[in-house]
Design a protein around this motif. Structure first.
Motif, PDB file in Angstrom:
ATOM      1  N   LYS A   1     -42.919 -51.871 -41.145  1.00  0.00           N
ATOM      2  CA  LYS A   1     -44.251 -51.876 -41.745  1.00  0.00           C
ATOM      3  C   LYS A   1     -44.172 -52.000 -43.269  1.00  0.00           C
ATOM      4  N   LYS A   2     -43.203 -51.304 -43.870  1.00  0.00           N
ATOM      5  CA  LYS A   2     -43.091 -51.291 -45.329  1.00  0.00           C
ATOM      6  C   LYS A   2     -42.407 -52.524 -45.906  1.00  0.00           C
TER       7      LYS A   2
ATOM      8  N   GLU B   1     -40.796 -46.197 -41.037  1.00  0.00           N
ATOM      9  CA  GLU B   1     -41.677 -47.373 -41.007  1.00  0.00           C
ATOM     10  C   GLU B   1     -41.063 -48.566 -41.751  1.00  0.00           C
TER      11      GLU B   1
ATOM     12  N   GLY C   1     -38.458 -45.218 -36.801  1.00  0.00           N
ATOM     13  CA  GLY C   1     -39.906 -45.099 -36.615  1.00  0.00           C
ATOM     14  C   GLY C   1     -40.582 -44.327 -37.725  1.00  0.00           C
ATOM     15  N   GLU C   2     -40.011 -43.171 -38.095  1.00  0.00           N
ATOM     16  CA  GLU C   2     -40.583 -42.345 -39.171  1.00  0.00           C
ATOM     17  C   GLU C   2     -40.587 -43.064 -40.508  1.00  0.00           C
TER      18      GLU C   2
END
Length: 162
Positions: A111-112, A108, A105-106
């Protein structure tokens, strides 16, 4: 599929279906609404391998399901396209990676890069379907799924280049 229909005087109709695999299914629909299904492995057999009786409601439900009322299978051409576009890859996480020491989660990851982390191999152990709270450690082998370009980006970042 070849279909033949015949009248059964005083009884109803008989529909005979010949499948591509050489099997035969016979449906007898009575004037009363009763349906009988007969299944033959070999069309020349005198006795069916299996038979069953269906009510009119059961027949309608079976027909609806055969037409795809509850489930539409994916077209095989679409599956071939899907398989050619989606890749599963195993990539070792380097200490220099921006993902190392962070949770999924941290970091990402999705997303990345667009990939999804579906597994982690660590110290001869498998973490299947890791949650977002799972920490990615250097020397982990990360199993990711995504498109070729997304996998390439993740690989760069896992090696500390991105």
């Amino acid at each position: 599929m070849d279909v033949k229909v015949a009248d059964l005087p005083g009884i109803g109709k008989k529909m005979t279906f010949y499948t591509a695999q050489g099997n035969m299914i016979v449906l007898v629909t009575h004037h009363t609404g009763k349906r009988e299904l007969y299944f033959f492995q070999e069309p020349d057999d005198d006795e069916p391998d299996f038979s069953m009786e269906l009510t009119s409601n059961e027949t309608r439900e079976l027909g609806a399901q055969l037409l795809g009322a509850m489930f539409q299978p994916v077209d095989s051409d679409q599956m071939k396209l899907f398989r050619s576009k989606v890749i599963v890859e195993w990539i070792e996480l380097q200490e220099s990676s921006q993902f190392a020491g962070k949770t999924i989660g941290e970091s990402e990851v999705r997303k990345k890069t667009g990939v999804s982390v579906v597994g982690i191999f660590r110290n001869n152990e498998v973490i299947a379907s890791p949650g977002v709270d799972e920490t990615l450690e250097p020397e982990d082998t990360i199993m990711v799924i995504g498109k070729k370009s997304q996998i390439a980006l993740f690989e760069e970042m896992a090696e500390g280049e991105g």
